[in-house]
Enzyme design. Structure first.
Site, PDB file in Angstrom:
ATOM      1  N   LYS A 126      -8.459 -10.781   0.387  1.00 46.06           N
ATOM      2  CA  LYS A 126      -7.685  -9.522  -0.727  1.00 46.06           C
ATOM      3  C   LYS A 126      -6.310 -10.096  -0.700  1.00 46.06           C
ATOM      4  O   LYS A 126      -5.562 -10.367   0.160  1.00 46.06           O
ATOM      5  CB  LYS A 126      -7.924  -8.168   0.129  1.00 46.06           C
ATOM      6  CG  LYS A 126      -7.050  -6.813  -0.695  1.00 46.06           C
ATOM      7  CD  LYS A 126      -7.572  -6.055   0.259  1.00 46.06           C
ATOM      8  CE  LYS A 126      -7.148  -4.383  -0.587  1.00 46.06           C
ATOM      9  NZ  LYS A 126      -7.320  -3.163   0.192  1.00 46.06           N
ATOM     10  N   SER A 183      -9.676   0.315  -2.244  1.00 43.04           N
ATOM     11  CA  SER A 183      -8.833  -0.649  -3.038  1.00 43.04           C
ATOM     12  C   SER A 183      -9.203  -2.298  -2.936  1.00 43.04           C
ATOM     13  O   SER A 183      -8.792  -3.001  -3.590  1.00 43.04           O
ATOM     14  CB  SER A 183      -7.114  -0.324  -2.458  1.00 43.04           C
ATOM     15  OG  SER A 183      -7.230  -0.781  -1.362  1.00 43.04           O
ATOM     16  N   SER A 237     -10.450   2.075   2.104  1.00 44.26           N
ATOM     17  CA  SER A 237     -10.277   0.835   1.325  1.00 44.26           C
ATOM     18  C   SER A 237     -11.423  -0.260   1.382  1.00 44.26           C
ATOM     19  O   SER A 237     -11.556  -1.215   0.437  1.00 44.26           O
ATOM     20  CB  SER A 237      -8.847   0.211   0.947  1.00 44.26           C
ATOM     21  OG  SER A 237      -8.431   1.276  -0.018  1.00 44.26           O
TER      22      SER A 237
HETATM   23  N1  GLN Z   1      -7.969   5.405  -1.636  1.00 42.19           N
HETATM   24  C1  GLN Z   1      -7.011   5.560  -0.412  1.00 42.19           C
HETATM   25  C2  GLN Z   1      -5.766   5.798  -1.260  1.00 42.19           C
HETATM   26  O1  GLN Z   1      -5.671   5.820  -2.332  1.00 42.19           O
HETATM   27  C3  GLN Z   1      -7.046   4.619   0.551  1.00 42.19           C
HETATM   28  C4  GLN Z   1      -6.432   3.361   0.059  1.00 42.19           C
HETATM   29  C5  GLN Z   1      -6.541   2.544   1.341  1.00 42.19           C
HETATM   30  O2  GLN Z   1      -7.313   2.391   2.230  1.00 42.19           O
HETATM   31  N2  GLN Z   1      -5.872   1.247   1.306  1.00 42.19           N
HETATM   32  O3  GLN Z   1      -4.719   5.826  -0.486  1.00 42.19           O
END
Ligand code: GLN
Length: 427
Positions: A37, A112, A136
């Site tokens: 990532k 994400s 994410s």
């Molecule tokens: N979807 C969640 C957010 O928007 C978690 C994101 C993540 O785990 N980095 O904060």
């Protein structure tokens, strides 16, 4: 190398940088291609966090996880697309365009860690690294029908991870099969002098996970509150897994998460508060792009205008909840809710071995569906409670864009992965 060919073609917009000319090393992961990532630092390879503000940032050092993978012989072949600074649930918040779901390009792959999950789901790489702050790793793993593991908070070093919300951020693997996932966990986990928040526990043990997998006849908790709020197709698929587990001689009991309704608001207060502080460093002076203005203030404003809408929204929210007069009303209250949820989750394991619950409350939306921010936040309803609790959670792919979470007690990562090994035999 066929992998590099497919990475260069990148039909899913999952790749931000292809890493050319890597030589596979010697070690337990010799020759294993791994995608990483793009919020995880790679020495000499651009690391953007999916943001215009870091578009040209080339770190001079490797994150600890990357260093350990290389030392084990793995080949880092690509940096993957993500929601900007890991803020999002669909992959659409990337400054470099949305990633497509490998099983239906009209759908989001989840975020994400969108590019990591999409590449594994498409079979381009066997494994990729993601990061998980509120879901994410788990949500995109569920949407792309692959395994994904959020380790216990502190079990894997975050040295070299571009920080989002430091009390929640963890790095973990997304993989096509549970054995590859376990092999990577064994390499990347364990204490690290460069990250003071790492736990003083030995690295993840595959052997311990396999031992748990052999045990069988588990006592499994199912979160009744969650089953009431998921969509029909998710409930059906999840319950057919539970049915199968019962027929295999496991005992299934209901557990409740009464504090569950506080999880999403508490998460968004805590995560935005921490993000506003972590992202203050992108001021055009120390990192990344600098857009010169007439004076210092204008330089800040011009540079920080490079942040995307969602990132700006989070910085403003986070600054607000920490500001004088609101701190007690929001931030302190959120910390109390977090404590409540953590205690409730920890309490489950006095009675059960693992807890199972769906990963995603609904099926993946179409790319560009244009829901309101809060509607997108709701996709994290089932994942954030366990981020707040810090416990290890495995996403088990159930097919057709649906995943189940296996939750284990704090520090018992082998139990979650071991249960995954067990369940993989009859998926
Ligand atoms: N979807 C969640 C957010 O928007 C978690 C994101 C993540 O785990 N980095 O904060």
């Amino acid at each position: 190398m066929e992998v590099l060919e497919r990475l260069r073609r990148d039909e899913l917009n999952a790749v931000l940088t292809v890493v050319e000319g890597v030589e596979p090393g010697e070690g337990p992961l010799s020759g294993l291609p791994v995608a990483v990532k793009d919020n995880i630092a790679t020495a000499g390879v651009r690391t953007t966090a999916g943001s215009k503000i870091l578009e040209n940032y080339v770190p001079p050092y490797d994150a600890t996880v990357v260093k350990r993978l290389k030392k084990a012989g793995a080949a880092i072949v690509a940096k993957t697309n993500l929601d900007e600074f890991a803020m999002g649930s669909t992959g659409e918040n990337s400054a470099f365009g949305p990633t497509k779901n490998p099983h239906d390009p009209s759908l989001v792959p989840g975020g994400s860690s969108s590019g990591s999950a999409a590449l594994v789901g498409a079979g381009v790489v066997p494994v990729a690294l993601g990061s998980d702050t509120g879901g994410s790793i788990r949500l995109p793993a569920a949407f792309c029908n692959v395994w994904g593991f959020k380790p216990t908070y502190g079990r894997v070093s975050r040295y070299g991870l571009i920080a989002f919300a430091s009390s929640l951020d963890v790095i973990g693997p997304i993989a096509r099969d549970i054995d590859t996932l376990a092999a990577v966990m064994e390499v990347i986990s364990g204490p690290d002098d460069r990250d003071a928040t790492t736990l003083n526990r030995p690295p993840f043990s595959r052997w311990k996970a396999e031992e748990f997998a052999r045990r069988g006849r588990y006592r499994i908790g199912v979160v009744s509150d969650h089953l009431r709020i998921v969509s029909e197709e998710i409930r059906e698929r999840f319950l057919s897994l539970i049915d199968r587990l019962s027929r295999e001689g496991n005992e299934v009991v209901e557990v409740s998460l009464k504090g569950g309704r506080f999880a999403l608001p508490a998460y968004h207060v805590i995560a935005t508060a921490e993000a506003s502080s972590n992202l203050a460093r992108y001021d055009g002076v120390r990192y990344g792009v600098r857009l010169e203005g007439r004076d210092m203030l204008e330089t800040y404003v011009r540079t920080r205008s490079l942040f995307g809408r969602e990132v700006k929204r989070r910085i403003m929210l986070g600054t607000f909840v920490l500001s004088h007069g609101y701190y007690e009303a929001y931030y302190l209250k959120a910390l109390k809710a977090r404590r409540l949820i953590k205690e409730e989750v920890e309490g489950w394991f006095k009675d059960v071995d693992v807890v199972l619950t769906p990963t995603n409350p609904t099926l993946p939306p179409k790319i560009g569906a244009g829901f309101s921010p809060v509607e997108y936040y709701r996709l994290d309803t089932l994942t954030v409670p366990f981020s707040l609790a810090g416990v290890p959670v495995l996403n088990v792919p159930l097919g057709s864009f649906v995943g189940a979470q296996v939750v284990a007690p704090f520090g018992e990562d082998e139990r979650a992965v071991g249960f995954g090994m067990y369940v993989s035999r009859f998926l």
